[in-house]
Scaffold this motif. Structure first.
Motif, PDB file in Angstrom:
ATOM      1  N   ASP A 327       0.919  -1.393  -0.093  1.00  0.00           N
ATOM      2  CA  ASP A 327      -0.098   0.013   0.041  1.00  0.00           C
ATOM      3  C   ASP A 327       0.780   1.200   0.050  1.00  0.00           C
ATOM      4  O   ASP A 327       0.420   2.151   0.429  1.00  0.00           O
ATOM      5  N   THR A 330      -0.388   4.818  -0.912  1.00  0.00           N
ATOM      6  CA  THR A 330      -1.226   5.741   0.215  1.00  0.00           C
ATOM      7  C   THR A 330      -0.580   6.262   1.370  1.00  0.00           C
ATOM      8  O   THR A 330      -1.054   7.103   2.175  1.00  0.00           O
ATOM      9  N   GLY A 331       0.880   6.089   1.389  1.00  0.00           N
ATOM     10  CA  GLY A 331       1.841   6.536   2.310  1.00  0.00           C
ATOM     11  C   GLY A 331       2.156   5.560   3.456  1.00  0.00           C
ATOM     12  O   GLY A 331       1.515   4.329   3.459  1.00  0.00           O
ATOM     13  N   ASP A 333       2.634   4.788   7.870  1.00  0.00           N
ATOM     14  CA  ASP A 333       2.124   5.177   9.078  1.00  0.00           C
ATOM     15  C   ASP A 333       3.523   5.018   9.898  1.00  0.00           C
ATOM     16  O   ASP A 333       4.561   4.282   9.781  1.00  0.00           O
ATOM     17  N   HIS A 337       9.088   7.526   8.123  1.00  0.00           N
ATOM     18  CA  HIS A 337       8.254   7.739   6.594  1.00  0.00           C
ATOM     19  C   HIS A 337       9.091   8.476   5.771  1.00  0.00           C
ATOM     20  O   HIS A 337       8.310   9.047   5.032  1.00  0.00           O
ATOM     21  N   SER A 360       4.763  10.214   4.556  1.00  0.00           N
ATOM     22  CA  SER A 360       3.799   9.844   5.615  1.00  0.00           C
ATOM     23  C   SER A 360       2.258   9.693   5.002  1.00  0.00           C
ATOM     24  O   SER A 360       1.931  10.590   3.769  1.00  0.00           O
ATOM     25  N   LYS A 361       1.321   9.337   5.537  1.00  0.00           N
ATOM     26  CA  LYS A 361       0.034   9.163   4.826  1.00  0.00           C
ATOM     27  C   LYS A 361      -0.315  10.622   4.619  1.00  0.00           C
ATOM     28  O   LYS A 361      -1.230  11.058   3.750  1.00  0.00           O
ATOM     29  N   GLU A 362      -0.354  11.663   5.766  1.00  0.00           N
ATOM     30  CA  GLU A 362      -0.746  12.915   5.761  1.00  0.00           C
ATOM     31  C   GLU A 362       0.023  13.727   4.419  1.00  0.00           C
ATOM     32  O   GLU A 362      -0.614  14.289   3.790  1.00  0.00           O
TER      33      GLU A 362
END
Length: 502
Positions: A327, A330-331, A333, A337, A360-362
């Motif tokens: 995944d 999608t970044g 966690d 990161h 990172s996800k953000e």
């Protein structure tokens, strides 16, 4: 507020040899009706009047200050008519161009890259739908060809980018099918000392209007280059200059009607007749941009080129297991990161891991939604391939993308058959490839669309395997000791030269 210099982008022709050469190419006659579409300070008009003081000359000039200078300079010349107007938009000129043109001779040093506000640009796009409306010199050239009478002659000094760039394909088509090129002289912009054009090379194109399409394509013209000093323009037969002859039909049949100029005719044959191009065997795509690298990009050391402008990455935040994350797009966690990213720079075969991107996800959500960011071609992120910098120095270079992220300063090349990766890596670092790409696009830029056009020859299996093996050894040496045996590289280059015979 746009500065006056940026608005008009007027570079006055102060060079006597250039002016004399261009005026001589017009083959002036006493009865000529002559047009100067961007009068500037009147240097061409003065040169023409010195040969024929009664020449009928129309001048258009957009800059009010230049119009004042022209009116003062030619106040005693009733045969010189000066109008303050925009050559590209003027309705009188548009009317005259619709009826086969009215001028016997046209001469100009038109503005290059002059700023046009968005409203004017929209109008120009509508008037000239096939042309590249952001670049003013192409629009001037097109408009003035339309203003020429049959057999009328035009001489323009313009950047040489119209010869090859994809965006000028329609302009080249128009030149090749509605005119007969008389001569094309190519020279460095340094002939204008102290002026920064934003272009490395300039050209003087002289052409004659011809309505018969077949006669245009049958025309043979000379391209002259190799100039070391501007005075050589006054002696175009100088033995130190290089002259090439081309039939317009051959240029027209080149990919995108490009003017491919090479000393080795085999290079032209390869480009035009090769069975496969790079784009047939590999996907060539542009990479990622965060939209704000100062915020998201970090560096391993401030000693790196431009490294002092970025934050140092904390080794504990680098993720070394990202290749196993299904995944990844999608970044990530957690605090680990930061991922390595392949950037530009002319490094052959393998780039050290020096730059790291916040993944990172953000951050990834930001890249996907921010207007400045470019989350483009993501299916190629973290794949095994080759990276070629968009901008190179004297030679094109390539390095491996080993399942890493790559940024927009890189063209990612991903062979459809992964077993060809090391062969292509060797090829893109070879002088042979450099000859081919510099013929297709003489500038130092290597956009994806030009890389796709490079001819590719896959050798017989034994040669392919040998080149692959040597290239892998070079990469392994770089990983182990940071250098490689250059004699091995020379072997590869010689094999590739024999494959391509150029």
């Amino acid at each position: 507020m746009i500065s006056e210099a940026r608005k008009y982008q007027a570079f006055y022709t102060k060079s006597t040899p250039i002016v004399d050469y261009m005026v001589s190419k017009l083959s002036l006659q006493a009865s000529d009706k002559i047009f100067e579409p961007c009068g500037g300070d009147g240097v061409f008009v003065e040169a023409i009047l010195s040969e024929n003081e009664f020449a009928h000359i129309d001048i258009c000039e957009l800059n009010p200050k230049s119009v004042e200078i022209l009116n003062e300079k030619f106040s005693d010349c009733p045969n010189v008519i000066i109008r303050e107007c925009d050559t590209l938009l003027d309705t009188e000129l548009k009317f005259n161009s619709c009826f086969g043109g009215i001028y016997d001779k046209i001469i100009a040093n038109p503005p290059y890259g002059a700023w046009q506000d968005y409203e004017k640009r929209a109008v120009l796009k509508k008037m000239y739908p096939e042309l590249y409306a952001k670049e003013s010199y192409g629009l001037f050239l097109y408009r003035c060809i339309e203003l020429l009478k049959e057999d009328g002659i035009l001489s323009f000094i313009i950047p040489d980018t119209f010869l090859n760039l994809h965006m000028h394909k329609a302009l080249r088509n128009h030149i090749l099918t509605t005119t007969q090129i008389v001569e094309l002289a190519l020279f460095p912009s340094s002939f204008f000392p102290g002026v920064n054009f934003g272009y490395a090379n300039l050209s003087i194109i002289t052409l004659s209007k011809k309505s018969n399409y077949k006669e245009c394509l049958q025309n043979v013209f000379n391209v002259v280059n190799g100039f070391s000093e501007v005075e050589q323009l006054t002696n175009i037969e100088d033995e130190h200059l290089k002259t090439y002859s081309f039939k317009q039909e051959d240029v027209f049949n080149n990919p995108d009607h490009a003017f491919l100029i090479a000393e080795n005719s085999n290079i032209l044959k390869l480009i035009n007749q090769s069975k496969f191009k790079v784009g047939d065997i590999a996907d060539c795509v542009t990479g990622f941009y965060s939209g704000d690298d100062k915020r998201f990009l970090q560096v391993i050391s401030p000693e790196l080129k431009n490294g002092k402008h970025y934050n140092l990455v904390n080794a504990e935040t680098i993720n070394s297991d990202y290749k196993n994350n299904p995944d990844i797009l999608t970044g990530i966690d957690g605090h680990q990161h930061f991922l390595p990213i392949v950037k530009g720079g002319n490094t052959k075969y393998l780039k050290p891991e020096s730059w790291f991107m916040n993944w990172s996800k953000e951050a990834v959500l930001h890249y996907k939604t921010d207007k400045k960011a470019r989350f483009q071609n993501p299916k190629y992120y973290f794949k095994f391939g080759i990276g070629v910098p968009m901008i190179s120095s004297s030679s094109i270079t390539a390095s491996l993308i080993e399942n890493k992220l790559f940024d927009q300063s890189i063209v990612g090349i991903f062979p459809k058959d992964e077993s060809l990766t090391y062969y292509l890596l060797a090829f893109f670092n070879s002088p042979t490839c450099n000859k081919l790409i510099r013929t297709i696009n003489p500038s130092a830029n290597n956009p994806a669309n030009y890389i796709k056009k490079i001819p590719i020859i896959i050798p017989e299996k034994s040669v392919l395997e040998l080149i692959t093996e040597i290239t892998k050894n070079i990469v392994d040496e770089l990983k182990a000791i940071g250098r490689y045996n250059e004699n091995e590289e020379l072997k590869i280059w010689e094999m590739i030269k024999q494959i391509y015979k150029v």
